[in-house]
Write an enzyme that holds these catalytic residues in place. Structure first.
Site, PDB file in Angstrom:
ATOM      1  N   HIS A   1       0.819  -1.219   0.000  1.00 29.77           N
ATOM      2  CA  HIS A   1       0.000   0.000   0.000  1.00 29.77           C
ATOM      3  C   HIS A   1       0.843   1.254   0.000  1.00 29.77           C
ATOM      4  CE1 HIS A   1       0.217  -0.946   4.463  1.00 29.77           C
ATOM      5  NE2 HIS A   1       0.428   0.361   4.563  1.00 29.77           N
TER       6      HIS A   1
ATOM      7  N   HIS B   1       3.812   7.007   3.854  1.00 28.98           N
ATOM      8  CA  HIS B   1       4.757   5.889   3.728  1.00 28.98           C
ATOM      9  C   HIS B   1       4.361   4.972   2.580  1.00 28.98           C
ATOM     10  CE1 HIS B   1       1.822   4.038   6.692  1.00 28.98           C
ATOM     11  NE2 HIS B   1       2.013   2.957   5.955  1.00 28.98           N
TER      12      HIS B   1
ATOM     13  N   GLU C   1       7.425   0.935   5.287  1.00 31.30           N
ATOM     14  CA  GLU C   1       6.850  -0.129   6.110  1.00 31.30           C
ATOM     15  C   GLU C   1       7.122  -1.450   5.399  1.00 31.30           C
ATOM     16  OE1 GLU C   1       2.592   0.215   6.623  1.00 31.30           O
ATOM     17  OE2 GLU C   1       2.471  -1.566   7.893  1.00 31.30           O
TER      18      GLU C   1
HETATM   19  C1  LIG Z   1      -1.534   0.386  10.650  1.00 32.05           C
HETATM   20  C2  LIG Z   1      -0.153   0.273  10.010  1.00 32.05           C
HETATM   21  C3  LIG Z   1      -0.253  -0.627   8.763  1.00 32.05           C
HETATM   22  O1  LIG Z   1      -0.342  -0.161   7.622  1.00 32.05           O
HETATM   23  O2  LIG Z   1      -0.253  -1.866   8.984  1.00 32.05           O
HETATM   24  C4  LIG Z   1       0.426   1.648   9.671  1.00 32.05           C
HETATM   25  O3  LIG Z   1       0.750   1.984   8.567  1.00 32.05           O
HETATM   26  S1  LIG Z   1       0.642   2.684  11.038  1.00 32.05           S
HETATM   27  C5  LIG Z   1       1.342   4.171  10.369  1.00 32.05           C
HETATM   28  C6  LIG Z   1       1.778   5.093  11.466  1.00 32.05           C
HETATM   29  N1  LIG Z   1       2.944   4.554  12.163  1.00 32.05           N
HETATM   30  C7  LIG Z   1       4.209   4.976  11.948  1.00 32.05           C
HETATM   31  O4  LIG Z   1       4.462   5.877  11.159  1.00 32.05           O
HETATM   32  C8  LIG Z   1       5.288   4.308  12.780  1.00 32.05           C
HETATM   33  C9  LIG Z   1       6.674   4.674  12.368  1.00 32.05           C
HETATM   34  N2  LIG Z   1       6.900   6.119  12.463  1.00 32.05           N
HETATM   35  C10 LIG Z   1       7.742   6.691  13.358  1.00 32.05           C
HETATM   36  O5  LIG Z   1       8.390   6.015  14.141  1.00 32.05           O
HETATM   37  C11 LIG Z   1       7.836   8.183  13.351  1.00 32.05           C
HETATM   38  O6  LIG Z   1       6.628   8.741  12.826  1.00 32.05           O
HETATM   39  C12 LIG Z   1       9.034   8.730  12.556  1.00 32.05           C
HETATM   40  C13 LIG Z   1       9.007   8.342  11.083  1.00 32.05           C
HETATM   41  C14 LIG Z   1      10.357   8.253  13.189  1.00 32.05           C
HETATM   42  C15 LIG Z   1       8.979  10.258  12.639  1.00 32.05           C
HETATM   43  O7  LIG Z   1       8.961  10.605  13.994  1.00 32.05           O
HETATM   44  P1  LIG Z   1       8.582  12.064  14.456  1.00 32.05           P
HETATM   45  O8  LIG Z   1       7.301  12.455  13.792  1.00 32.05           O
HETATM   46  O9  LIG Z   1       8.663  12.135  15.943  1.00 32.05           O
HETATM   47  O10 LIG Z   1       9.800  12.833  13.902  1.00 32.05           O
HETATM   48  P2  LIG Z   1       9.957  14.279  13.397  1.00 32.05           P
HETATM   49  O11 LIG Z   1       8.661  14.923  13.121  1.00 32.05           O
HETATM   50  O12 LIG Z   1      10.844  14.947  14.373  1.00 32.05           O
HETATM   51  O13 LIG Z   1      10.701  14.009  12.022  1.00 32.05           O
HETATM   52  C16 LIG Z   1      12.078  13.708  11.937  1.00 32.05           C
HETATM   53  C17 LIG Z   1      12.465  13.912  10.484  1.00 32.05           C
HETATM   54  O14 LIG Z   1      11.830  12.880   9.709  1.00 32.05           O
HETATM   55  C18 LIG Z   1      10.974  13.459   8.735  1.00 32.05           C
HETATM   56  N3  LIG Z   1       9.761  12.659   8.618  1.00 32.05           N
HETATM   57  C19 LIG Z   1       8.891  12.380   9.619  1.00 32.05           C
HETATM   58  N4  LIG Z   1       7.899  11.615   9.167  1.00 32.05           N
HETATM   59  C20 LIG Z   1       8.130  11.414   7.847  1.00 32.05           C
HETATM   60  C21 LIG Z   1       7.453  10.710   6.818  1.00 32.05           C
HETATM   61  N5  LIG Z   1       6.321  10.066   7.066  1.00 32.05           N
HETATM   62  N6  LIG Z   1       7.980  10.700   5.582  1.00 32.05           N
HETATM   63  C22 LIG Z   1       9.154  11.358   5.327  1.00 32.05           C
HETATM   64  N7  LIG Z   1       9.837  12.041   6.267  1.00 32.05           N
HETATM   65  C23 LIG Z   1       9.330  12.074   7.500  1.00 32.05           C
HETATM   66  C24 LIG Z   1      10.689  14.858   9.252  1.00 32.05           C
HETATM   67  O15 LIG Z   1      10.382  15.729   8.205  1.00 32.05           O
HETATM   68  C25 LIG Z   1      11.984  15.222   9.928  1.00 32.05           C
HETATM   69  O16 LIG Z   1      12.911  15.660   8.976  1.00 32.05           O
HETATM   70  P3  LIG Z   1      13.767  16.994   9.166  1.00 32.05           P
HETATM   71  O17 LIG Z   1      14.558  16.740  10.410  1.00 32.05           O
HETATM   72  O18 LIG Z   1      14.610  17.060   7.929  1.00 32.05           O
HETATM   73  O19 LIG Z   1      12.773  18.099   9.314  1.00 32.05           O
HETATM   74 CO   LIG Z   2       0.774   1.275   6.513  1.00 30.82          CO
END
Ligand SMILES: C[C@@H](C(=O)O)C(=O)SCCNC(=O)CCNC(=O)[C@H](O)C(C)(C)COP(=O)(O)OP(=O)(O)OC[C@H]1O[C@@H](n2cnc3c(N)ncnc32)[C@H](O)[C@@H]1OP(=O)(O)O
Ligand SMILES: [Co+2]
Length: 134
Positions: A7, A79, A130
């Site tokens: 996805h 993502h 992912e």
């Molecule tokens: C249900 C399940 C499924 O499908 O099965 C799902 O999908 S659940 C979908 C939701 N779950 C997840 O996303 C879990 C994994 N995600 C995470 O652990 C977190 O969201 C992170 C990706 C580590 C981001 O963490 P956080 O928002 O605290 O960090 P932050 O805002 O300080 O961002 C740090 C740097 O990463 C960038 N950044 C943050 N999110 C981003 C994204 N989605 N795509 C691209 N870049 C991204 C920011 O712009 C920033 O860059 P700069 O420093 O350059 O400004």
């Molecule tokens: Co997902």
């Protein structure tokens, strides 16, 4: 290692409005919303012939998409999810290659009940990745 594109996820500020847009304006087959409390999101899946779109709405105060939506108030591509045959082998070889696996590093059941992991966007050309066990 990576296989099919499972996805493309789009974070949205209003899940009902985004669902209506895909159902009524784009003419797609759109699921009902499902809360994913373990992931801090509510998901809506859109079935396309060759892949799926996952609409993500924030669930709870510390949703992982909270900061993303604050930075992208209209929503945005959040993502890509690739299928892998062996998620533990994929994780271990990616870690050995220097990629950062997010969270505890242990796969958790995702929206399809299969184990998933996330890889840091800074290690993949600015794209949050992912992995889902096929
Ligand atoms: C249900 C399940 C499924 O499908 O099965 C799902 O999908 S659940 C979908 C939701 N779950 C997840 O996303 C879990 C994994 N995600 C995470 O652990 C977190 O969201 C992170 C990706 C580590 C981001 O963490 P956080 O928002 O605290 O960090 P932050 O805002 O300080 O961002 C740090 C740097 O990463 C960038 N950044 C943050 N999110 C981003 C994204 N989605 N795509 C691209 N870049 C991204 C920011 O712009 C920033 O860059 P700069 O420093 O350059 O400004
Ligand atoms: Co997902």
């Amino acid at each position: 290692m990576i296989g099919r594109l499972n996805h493309v996820a789009i974070a949205v500020p209003d899940l009902a409005a985004a669902s209506a847009l895909y159902r009524d304006t784009l003419g797609a087959t759109v699921s009902e919303p499902v809360d994913q409390p373990e992931h801090g999101v509510t998901t809506v899946f859109i079935d396309l012939p060759n892949t799926k779109i996952e609409l993500l709405g924030a669930l709870g105060a510390d949703s992982p998409i909270g900061k993303f939506l604050a930075r992208n108030p209209d929503g945005g591509i959040h993502h890509l999810c690739y299928e892998v045959d062996d998620i533990l082998a994929a994780r271990d070889s990616l870690k050995a290659a220097g990629a950062r696996v997010l969270g505890s590093g242990e796969p958790r059941p995702g929206a399809h009940g299969k184990p998933v992991l996330f890889l840091h966007p800074k290690d993949f050309n600015g794209t949050l990745v992912e992995l889902e066990q096929a």
